[in-house]
Design a protein around this motif. Structure first.
Motif, PDB file in Angstrom:
ATOM      1  N   ALA A 118      41.287  95.463  64.010  1.00 61.98           N
ATOM      2  CA  ALA A 118      41.663  94.144  64.539  1.00 61.98           C
ATOM      3  C   ALA A 118      43.134  94.144  64.944  1.00 61.98           C
ATOM      4  O   ALA A 118      43.852  95.128  64.753  1.00 61.98           O
ATOM      5  CB  ALA A 118      41.389  93.074  63.492  1.00 61.98           C
ATOM      6  N   ASP A 119      43.598  93.028  65.495  1.00 68.44           N
ATOM      7  CA  ASP A 119      44.961  92.959  66.025  1.00 68.44           C
ATOM      8  C   ASP A 119      45.600  91.625  65.669  1.00 68.44           C
ATOM      9  O   ASP A 119      45.193  90.574  66.159  1.00 68.44           O
ATOM     10  CB  ASP A 119      44.932  93.139  67.547  1.00 68.44           C
ATOM     11  N   GLN A 120      46.624  91.663  64.806  1.00 73.63           N
ATOM     12  CA  GLN A 120      47.330  90.444  64.425  1.00 73.63           C
ATOM     13  C   GLN A 120      48.349  90.008  65.467  1.00 73.63           C
ATOM     14  O   GLN A 120      48.905  88.912  65.378  1.00 73.63           O
ATOM     15  CB  GLN A 120      48.029  90.648  63.085  1.00 73.63           C
ATOM     16  N   PHE A 133      44.511  89.318  57.624  1.00 77.74           N
ATOM     17  CA  PHE A 133      43.684  90.291  58.327  1.00 77.74           C
ATOM     18  C   PHE A 133      43.090  91.300  57.353  1.00 77.74           C
ATOM     19  O   PHE A 133      41.904  91.634  57.430  1.00 77.74           O
ATOM     20  CB  PHE A 133      44.507  91.012  59.402  1.00 77.74           C
ATOM     21  N   ASN A 185      39.252  91.690  56.707  1.00 77.17           N
ATOM     22  CA  ASN A 185      38.648  92.987  56.989  1.00 77.17           C
ATOM     23  C   ASN A 185      37.842  93.486  55.793  1.00 77.17           C
ATOM     24  O   ASN A 185      36.798  94.128  55.950  1.00 77.17           O
ATOM     25  CB  ASN A 185      39.719  94.004  57.359  1.00 77.17           C
ATOM     26  N   ARG A 191      34.686  91.403  55.891  1.00 76.08           N
ATOM     27  CA  ARG A 191      33.784  91.746  56.990  1.00 76.08           C
ATOM     28  C   ARG A 191      33.091  93.080  56.741  1.00 76.08           C
ATOM     29  O   ARG A 191      32.015  93.326  57.285  1.00 76.08           O
ATOM     30  CB  ARG A 191      34.516  91.763  58.320  1.00 76.08           C
ATOM     31  N   ASN A 238      31.044  95.313  64.680  1.00 73.41           N
ATOM     32  CA  ASN A 238      32.394  94.836  64.958  1.00 73.41           C
ATOM     33  C   ASN A 238      32.551  93.332  64.784  1.00 73.41           C
ATOM     34  O   ASN A 238      33.382  92.700  65.431  1.00 73.41           O
ATOM     35  CB  ASN A 238      32.824  95.263  66.359  1.00 73.41           C
ATOM     36  N   GLU A 240      33.905  89.945  63.300  1.00 70.43           N
ATOM     37  CA  GLU A 240      35.169  89.526  62.705  1.00 70.43           C
ATOM     38  C   GLU A 240      35.092  88.078  62.263  1.00 70.43           C
ATOM     39  O   GLU A 240      34.480  87.247  62.936  1.00 70.43           O
ATOM     40  CB  GLU A 240      36.332  89.657  63.700  1.00 70.43           C
ATOM     41  N   GLN A 271      40.606  84.778  61.931  1.00 70.84           N
ATOM     42  CA  GLN A 271      41.916  84.825  61.276  1.00 70.84           C
ATOM     43  C   GLN A 271      42.705  83.553  61.571  1.00 70.84           C
ATOM     44  O   GLN A 271      43.538  83.128  60.771  1.00 70.84           O
ATOM     45  CB  GLN A 271      42.691  86.055  61.750  1.00 70.84           C
ATOM     46  N   LYS A 283      34.776  84.464  64.064  1.00 72.70           N
ATOM     47  CA  LYS A 283      35.892  84.363  65.001  1.00 72.70           C
ATOM     48  C   LYS A 283      35.498  83.612  66.263  1.00 72.70           C
ATOM     49  O   LYS A 283      36.327  82.919  66.868  1.00 72.70           O
ATOM     50  CB  LYS A 283      36.394  85.767  65.350  1.00 72.70           C
ATOM     51  N   SER A 323      46.241  96.519  61.318  1.00 74.72           N
ATOM     52  CA  SER A 323      45.839  95.343  62.096  1.00 74.72           C
ATOM     53  C   SER A 323      46.748  95.179  63.308  1.00 74.72           C
ATOM     54  O   SER A 323      47.183  94.089  63.636  1.00 74.72           O
ATOM     55  CB  SER A 323      45.877  94.081  61.220  1.00 74.72           C
TER      56      SER A 323
END
Length: 452
Positions: A71-73, A82, A86, A89, A100, A102, A105, A166, A395
């Motif tokens: 993932a990407d914060q 995150f 994670n 998840r 995948n 999510e 967040q 998400k 993340s």
């Protein structure tokens, strides 16, 4: 007075002749000039990197759990959320059949922010009799509504507000780039702190003070909602799994969604830390004054133990199929292209000709190291039961490192990992007993109170 006059010196001032002597010394040092030529044109990390050491950190793992995307914060400090989501998840994806999947967040941050605002205002009311320049209120006012947090804080949010997919509360510009939103919220809450403190010192009634607090929180809610959107109170949950199968989960609240699609019992976990300072004995519980987010939630609690115990329990969890949340000081000794850490990877001392060696205790005690980032262990390489390296889900998106995953040499764990979260039933008996004892209370500004 002319400070350059040799007859009139200011005690402690830097003398010009010393600077001239140092200039001459450097000019006569070919190693220093060579280092200057390199570092003025190339990153010092590249110059100081031990490339043989880098090649020695292999990426293979005897036990590896991840087969999903990182993932990407983005430009936010939500790593702790995150990492926890994670972990959740990793459980939910099995039930959903979606590799995948999510959790939102943004949803978790929304509720952390509003709860943390309430927590801060309660502190301001409690501390109203202290002067504004007393160290505790000064510290709290200087650290209002930061993005980071600790394990017990996210558990408190999940327990109270649940989680959502998400897709139902996706990222916004402000969830991915929190600085402007945070600045507005800090101004609002600092103004509120002043008004509440003045009301308390002027003898306002409890009901009046509470009404004032609720008004400030209403404004906080408004600002948050403008930036992050409206969190769903309930939703109809339908999805397609990775094989194309359709599923109807019915109408759920966020709390029901957490209970239905994860089996991880958050209350069964505890945060182990390595506080290397002798005055905080191993085997003792620690907490940090004024550190929290949900009023009435469990306080932040650590069990202080040694790195070997932390490694053993974390490795056991991974071998059993469960990733492990952990917090560390992320920047030192990291090769940023491949995402590799090793304690002796970058030799700044050799480049500068200056001894920069310090111990973990010295770094903590003198402000050179603290928890700055939380991630997830998703693999461990064991040789005869001993960890050699660790697989890490970061993340920071999939464009960096090994599609977002990093590799940690075990030497780095000893020096820069501060905390791991594990199930209580994996603890040795003496550490379980420490959970029943009153914790040592650390000051709000203690390094162990740093937000990952």
């Amino acid at each position: 007075m002319n400070i350059h006059d040799d007859t009139k010196r200011i005690k402690g001032a830097l003398a010009p002749e010393r600077l001239q002597a140092w200039d001459a010394e450097f000019a006569a040092d070919p190693a220093g000039r060579l280092a200057m030529n390199a570092v003025t044109r190339t990153s010092v990390d590249e110059v100081a990197l031990d490339r043989q050491r880098l090649l020695g950190v292999q990426l293979s793992m005897s036990n590896r759990l991840d087969n999903w995307d990182a993932a990407d914060q983005k430009r936010s400090g939500r790593c702790w959320l995150f990492a926890a989501l994670n972990l959740l998840r990793s459980d939910a994806r099995k039930k959903l059949g979606v590799k995948n999947f999510e959790f939102s967040q943004n949803h978790a941050m929304y509720w952390d922010k509003i709860e943390r605002a309430n927590y801060f205002l309660e502190d301001m009311i409690t501390l109203a009799s202290s002067t504004p320049d007393d160290r505790v209120p000064m510290f709290l006012l200087g650290n209002v509504l930061d993005d980071g947090g600790q394990w017990n804080m996210e558990v408190a949010v999940f327990d109270k507000h649940g989680v959502v997919p998400k897709s139902l509360m996706p990222e916004t510009e402000s969830s991915s780039n929190t600085s402007r939103m945070n600045a507005s919220l800090r101004t609002l809450l600092r103004k509120g702190a002043r008004l509440l403190r003045e009301a308390v010192t002027e003898g306002a009634s409890e009901s009046t003070i509470d009404d004032m607090k609720q008004s400030i929180l209403r404004d906080t809610h408004r600002v948050l909602t403008i930036h992050l959107g409206v969190p769903p109170q309930s939703f109809d949950w339908r999805w397609n799994d990775d094989d194309g199968g359709f599923h109807d989960g019915g109408s759920l609240t966020p709390q029901q969604f957490l209970a239905e699609y994860t089996e991880i019992a958050l209350s069964d976990y505890v945060c182990l830390v390595d506080d290397p300072r002798a005055e905080h004995p191993k085997g003792r519980a620690l907490t940090v004054a004024h550190l929290g987010n949900v009023v009435g939630g469990d306080p932040v609690l650590y069990l202080n133990t040694d790195p070997d115990t932390m490694k053993r329990i974390a490795a056991e969890a991974i071998v059993a199929g469960e990733p492990v949340w952990f917090g560390c000081d992320v920047d030192p000794q990291m090769e940023g292209k491949q995402g590799i850490w090793a304690a002796d990877l970058i030799d700044y001392s050799a480049v500068y000709g200056v001894d920069l060696a310090t111990t973990k205790e010295e770094r903590v005690r003198y402000g050179d190291s603290a928890m700055t980032h939380a991630m997830l262990f998703t693999g461990v390489d064991l040789v005869d039961g001993a960890p050699q390296r660790w697989r890490v889900e970061n993340s920071w998106g999939t464009e960096k490192f090994d599609k977002g995953f990093c590799t940690m040499d075990d030497s780095w764990f000893d020096e820069y990992v501060f905390e791991v979260v594990v199930q209580k039933d994996r603890l040795p008996e003496e550490l379980r007993a420490a959970l029943t004892e009153a914790p040592i209370v650390l000051n709000p500004w203690d390094p162990m109170g740093a937000l990952a």
